[in-house]
Design a protein around this motif. Structure first.
Motif, PDB file in Angstrom:
ATOM      1  N   GLU A 197      79.670  56.619  63.327  1.00 37.44           N
ATOM      2  CA  GLU A 197      79.058  54.818  64.124  1.00 37.44           C
ATOM      3  C   GLU A 197      79.887  55.009  64.638  1.00 37.44           C
ATOM      4  N   MET A 215      61.207  50.162  52.406  1.00 37.49           N
ATOM      5  CA  MET A 215      62.166  49.691  52.419  1.00 37.49           C
ATOM      6  C   MET A 215      61.381  49.386  54.633  1.00 37.49           C
ATOM      7  N   ILE A 216      60.905  49.498  54.458  1.00 38.98           N
ATOM      8  CA  ILE A 216      59.710  50.073  56.289  1.00 38.98           C
ATOM      9  C   ILE A 216      58.311  50.762  55.547  1.00 38.98           C
ATOM     10  N   ARG A 228      80.803  45.215  56.179  1.00 37.56           N
ATOM     11  CA  ARG A 228      81.824  45.092  55.860  1.00 37.56           C
ATOM     12  C   ARG A 228      83.162  43.906  56.883  1.00 37.56           C
ATOM     13  N   HIS A 273      71.523  53.140  48.651  1.00 36.19           N
ATOM     14  CA  HIS A 273      72.427  51.164  48.673  1.00 36.19           C
ATOM     15  C   HIS A 273      73.680  51.620  49.967  1.00 36.19           C
ATOM     16  N   LEU A 274      73.197  51.126  51.599  1.00 34.65           N
ATOM     17  CA  LEU A 274      73.076  51.070  52.337  1.00 34.65           C
ATOM     18  C   LEU A 274      74.746  50.463  52.687  1.00 34.65           C
ATOM     19  N   PRO A 275      75.611  50.744  53.414  1.00 32.89           N
ATOM     20  CA  PRO A 275      77.124  50.786  53.826  1.00 32.89           C
ATOM     21  C   PRO A 275      77.297  50.474  54.899  1.00 32.89           C
ATOM     22  N   LEU A 276      75.920  51.441  55.497  1.00 30.82           N
ATOM     23  CA  LEU A 276      76.167  50.483  57.247  1.00 30.82           C
ATOM     24  C   LEU A 276      74.875  50.063  57.796  1.00 30.82           C
ATOM     25  N   THR A 277      74.215  49.910  58.942  1.00 27.47           N
ATOM     26  CA  THR A 277      72.472  49.530  59.079  1.00 27.47           C
ATOM     27  C   THR A 277      71.848  50.822  59.220  1.00 27.47           C
ATOM     28  N   VAL A 278      70.512  51.274  58.957  1.00 26.24           N
ATOM     29  CA  VAL A 278      70.286  51.583  59.171  1.00 26.24           C
ATOM     30  C   VAL A 278      68.309  52.062  60.293  1.00 26.24           C
ATOM     31  N   ASN A 317      65.080  42.537  55.687  1.00 24.74           N
ATOM     32  CA  ASN A 317      65.058  44.211  55.148  1.00 24.74           C
ATOM     33  C   ASN A 317      66.062  44.818  56.166  1.00 24.74           C
ATOM     34  N   PRO A 318      67.414  44.951  55.432  1.00 27.56           N
ATOM     35  CA  PRO A 318      68.683  45.500  55.881  1.00 27.56           C
ATOM     36  C   PRO A 318      68.281  46.653  56.552  1.00 27.56           C
ATOM     37  N   SER A 319      66.844  46.995  56.377  1.00 26.98           N
ATOM     38  CA  SER A 319      66.411  48.611  57.383  1.00 26.98           C
ATOM     39  C   SER A 319      64.993  47.688  58.320  1.00 26.98           C
ATOM     40  N   ALA A 370      61.174  51.190  48.202  1.00 26.17           N
ATOM     41  CA  ALA A 370      62.343  50.338  48.043  1.00 26.17           C
ATOM     42  C   ALA A 370      61.986  51.826  46.302  1.00 26.17           C
ATOM     43  N   TRP A 371      63.771  51.296  45.656  1.00 26.88           N
ATOM     44  CA  TRP A 371      63.293  51.769  44.556  1.00 26.88           C
ATOM     45  C   TRP A 371      63.549  50.314  43.684  1.00 26.88           C
ATOM     46  N   SER A 392      64.034  45.875  45.088  1.00 25.64           N
ATOM     47  CA  SER A 392      64.808  45.360  45.509  1.00 25.64           C
ATOM     48  C   SER A 392      65.851  46.046  46.379  1.00 25.64           C
ATOM     49  N   ILE A 393      66.417  45.396  47.473  1.00 25.72           N
ATOM     50  CA  ILE A 393      67.297  46.339  48.355  1.00 25.72           C
ATOM     51  C   ILE A 393      69.028  46.222  48.142  1.00 25.72           C
ATOM     52  N   THR A 394      70.210  46.621  47.500  1.00 25.02           N
ATOM     53  CA  THR A 394      70.799  46.437  48.406  1.00 25.02           C
ATOM     54  C   THR A 394      71.753  46.602  49.029  1.00 25.02           C
ATOM     55  N   TYR A 395      72.848  46.139  49.759  1.00 23.36           N
ATOM     56  CA  TYR A 395      73.803  46.261  50.829  1.00 23.36           C
ATOM     57  C   TYR A 395      75.029  46.297  50.743  1.00 23.36           C
ATOM     58  N   THR A 396      75.363  46.843  51.957  1.00 23.22           N
ATOM     59  CA  THR A 396      76.726  46.550  51.472  1.00 23.22           C
ATOM     60  C   THR A 396      76.855  45.872  53.339  1.00 23.22           C
TER      61      THR A 396
END
Lengths: 166, 457
Positions: A119, A60-61, B193, A156-161, B358-360, A43-44, B187-191
């Motif tokens: 997607e 993140m993983i 919808r 910065h995730l806008p959809l799932t990964v 995690n979102p991951s 992660a960052w 930390s992890i940031t996500y959006t």
């Protein structure tokens, strides 16, 4: 082996890995890893710094063991995960492949990657991108991935990964 | 007729879909909730040293938190009073002086203006010189045991009063480490919808776990069966079999509602090596007693309305909700851990955190996609727009604490108790009661305006 052939071998492996991921030949993909392989996406910590100690900082993983990746493959195929149905369509490009160093035991390879993601559920498109750092090891079954570190630059995730979009 | 109706005496609890999609409602939520009262900002120990700073948000505003040279923390709008430039564009750091990158107005770490470039030759009037050129502070900033909250409006109760009895739940969380808690690096940031209230609800929603996360539960159960002790990833949710079965015996669970919108949902869990606190169970037992130690091993989610959630099971997450628009929400997530944990427990905690939160990971993506699916039809109006999902457990609602709450020293406004199959929906009632209290009148005015316009048309 010559430098050139080590380079070629690494390049072939990375290209094949991308194909297996994208074409959903995921059992073949898993076979590219050694059983005790490490798969790590840090992660960052801030805008410039990744976490670098998975034992003390968030990743993140972070997986030790190919079996963990197998769990994700199962989940993606299970039909029981709403995030995995329908699956994202992915297309990886891997480039700028450079063998950083090698010895009898291992080959250290760095590369750039991008993954175009479509997607189907939402018709959204996204590109994830970053760097790969691999340690490749010789095994009786051929050269395999002993360690793969994924640096995700746009975290910065806008959809799932998942494993197929990185 | 309001958009949220809660009358537990009459067994009415319903929410209209419109609250998730309407831009006018979103504006009211910004005004009366996020920009109109206390919101979570961060932990004091994220900026431990003099001149440390970090950026965060209150509503739509970017806020600069700074610790000055005397160790006092201030919170300011991250904008230059000169012509509005962003003062600070790094998320965190240390700086004795912040120099605006646009015209070099300078501010110290207490937010005071220390220089205006070329002041002597600037032809400034007396009126200008008499103006306050400091950074604009937010109206209120208070800390509860190292947890910072801020408000953009001054007309709010003290933080202690706002937290009320929910502060006891925070106390319980803080007690898991003798030295308190910390947020681990990374930390992890996500959006996602969909509307922010879908996340608000999800943390008070036990009912979804076996439906949305069967893959996570199955993977956890398989690992337990294989006794996967590698990297401390031992049997997660060892009672998953119990959770999944129709009839579970002897395992309690339920919800607590508090004033001002806070809520807890919880489920009893065994004290097992799968939990990172296990190594310290004797120390916890001695320091906290049996009931509070058991509580720390239970799964429990605390929401401090409106924007922060502490979800604790085999790892703990602190997650912050930032609404961007009716159909877009940003989540910022941190791994929360007791200070002074052993390296083994820390490693175990991280792996479990990454898997679940995690979102991951293996669980949160399924929540996200569920929210996005809901959002699609949250434009449905009229009678059909009323949702039915706020009634589970209503028949068990009772005022005050249950036995478990009494044992851990908390007096919630109401409790619901059952076994782990209960997974009630009463936690939401606390959130939406507060929603009604704070913007109900404004919503009513909005609806009244609409009715009149309709009649006129």
């Amino acid at each position: 082996m010559t430098q050139a052939s080590i380079q070629q071998q690494a390049s072939d492996l990375l290209s094949r890995e991308a194909r297996y991921i994208d074409r959903r030949l995921w059992d073949d993909w898993l076979e590219l890893f050694t059983p005790d392989a490490i798969f790590w996406m840090p992660a960052w910590k801030d805008e410039q710094t990744l976490t670098d100690d998975p034992d003390r900082e968030v990743s993140m993983i972070y997986y030790q063991g190919r079996v963990r990746l197998g769990e994700r493959v199962w989940r993606a195929r299970s039909g029981l995960s709403v995030a995995s149905q329908p699956l994202q369509r992915t297309m990886h490009t891997v480039s700028n492949i450079i063998v950083d160093r090698h010895d009898d035991e291992a080959v250290h390879v760095g590369a750039n990657w991008s993954c175009h993601v479509y997607e189907p559920r939402t018709k959204a498109q996204h590109v994830f991108f970053g760097y790969y750092d691999y340690v490749l090891a010789g095994t009786p079954e051929g050269v395999k991935i002993a360690s793969k570190k994924v640096t995700l630059l746009n975290d910065h995730l806008p959809l799932t990964v998942d494993f197929y979009s990185i | 007729m309001p958009l949220i109706e809660i009358d537990t005496a009459a067994a009415v609890a319903r929410v209209h879909r419109r609250i998730f999609s309407d831009p006018a409602i979103f504006e009211l939520e910004m005004r009366y909730l996020f920009e109109g009262g206390w919101v979570f900002l961060g932990l004091e120990n994220q900026i431990p040293h003099a001149h440390d700073y970090m950026l965060t948000h209150i509503g739509r505003h970017e806020i600069l938190l700074m610790r000055d040279r005397d160790g006092r923390i201030g919170a300011f709008y991250n904008t230059c009073p000169h012509r509005g430039a962003q003062i600070c564009n790094l998320r965190s750091g240390n700086a004795r002086m912040h120099v605006c990158p646009y015209h070099s107005w300078s501010f110290d770490s207490s937010g005071q203006n220390t220089s205006i470039k070329g002041k002597a030759k600037g032809g400034y009037t007396e009126a200008f010189l008499a103006q306050n050129h400091d950074l604009h502070p937010i109206a209120r900033l208070e800390s509860y045991r190292g947890i910072l909250f801020g408000s953009l409006v001054s007309d709010v109760p003290g933080l202690i009063d706002y937290l009320g009895e929910a502060a006891r739940m925070i106390d319980l969380s803080l007690e898991q480490g003798e030295g308190g808690i910390e947020l681990l690096p990374g930390s992890i940031t996500y959006t996602y919808r969909a509307n922010w209230k879908l996340q608000l609800e999800n943390s008070s929603d036990g009912y979804h776990v076996t439906s949305t996360h069967p893959t996570y539960l199955r993977i956890s159960a398989d690992r337990a069966k294989e006794n996967m002790h590698s990297e401390g990833v031992t049997g997660l949710w060892e009672r998953t079999k119990v959770i999944a079965e129709e009839h579970s015996e002897g395992s309690l669970g339920g919800a607590y509602g508090f004033d001002n919108g806070h809520a807890v949902v919880w489920g009893q869990m065994p004290i097992t090596p799968a939990h990172p606190l296990y190594e310290r169970r004797a120390e916890l037992e001695e320091r906290l007693g049996t009931a509070r130690t058991q509580w720390l091993f239970n799964a429990h989610n605390l929401t401090i309305f409106p924007n922060v959630q502490f979800a604790e099971n085999f790892a703990n997450i602190l997650r912050v909700i930032r609404p961007i628009s009716p159909g877009l929400t940003e989540m910022k997530t941190y791994c929360m851990a007791p200070i002074g944990e052993s390296p083994e427990a820390r490693r175990q905690r991280l792996r479990q955190f990454e898997d679940f939160f995690n979102p991951s990971g293996l669980a949160t993506p399924d929540d996200i996609v569920a929210y996005e699916g809901c959002q699609l039809e949250h434009i449905l109006g009229g009678e059909q727009g009323w949702l039915q999902g706020y009634q589970r457990g209503l028949a068990l609602l009772h005022k005050g604490p249950d036995e478990t709450a009494i044992a851990i020293g908390v007096a919630p406004a109401y409790s619901v108790t059952g076994d782990t199959q209960l997974s009630d929906e009463t936690g939401f009632l606390s959130h939406y009661r507060a929603w009604n209290q704070r913007l109900g009148e404004a919503v009513e005015r909005l609806l009244e305006t609409e009715r009149r316009q309709e009649v006129a048309a």
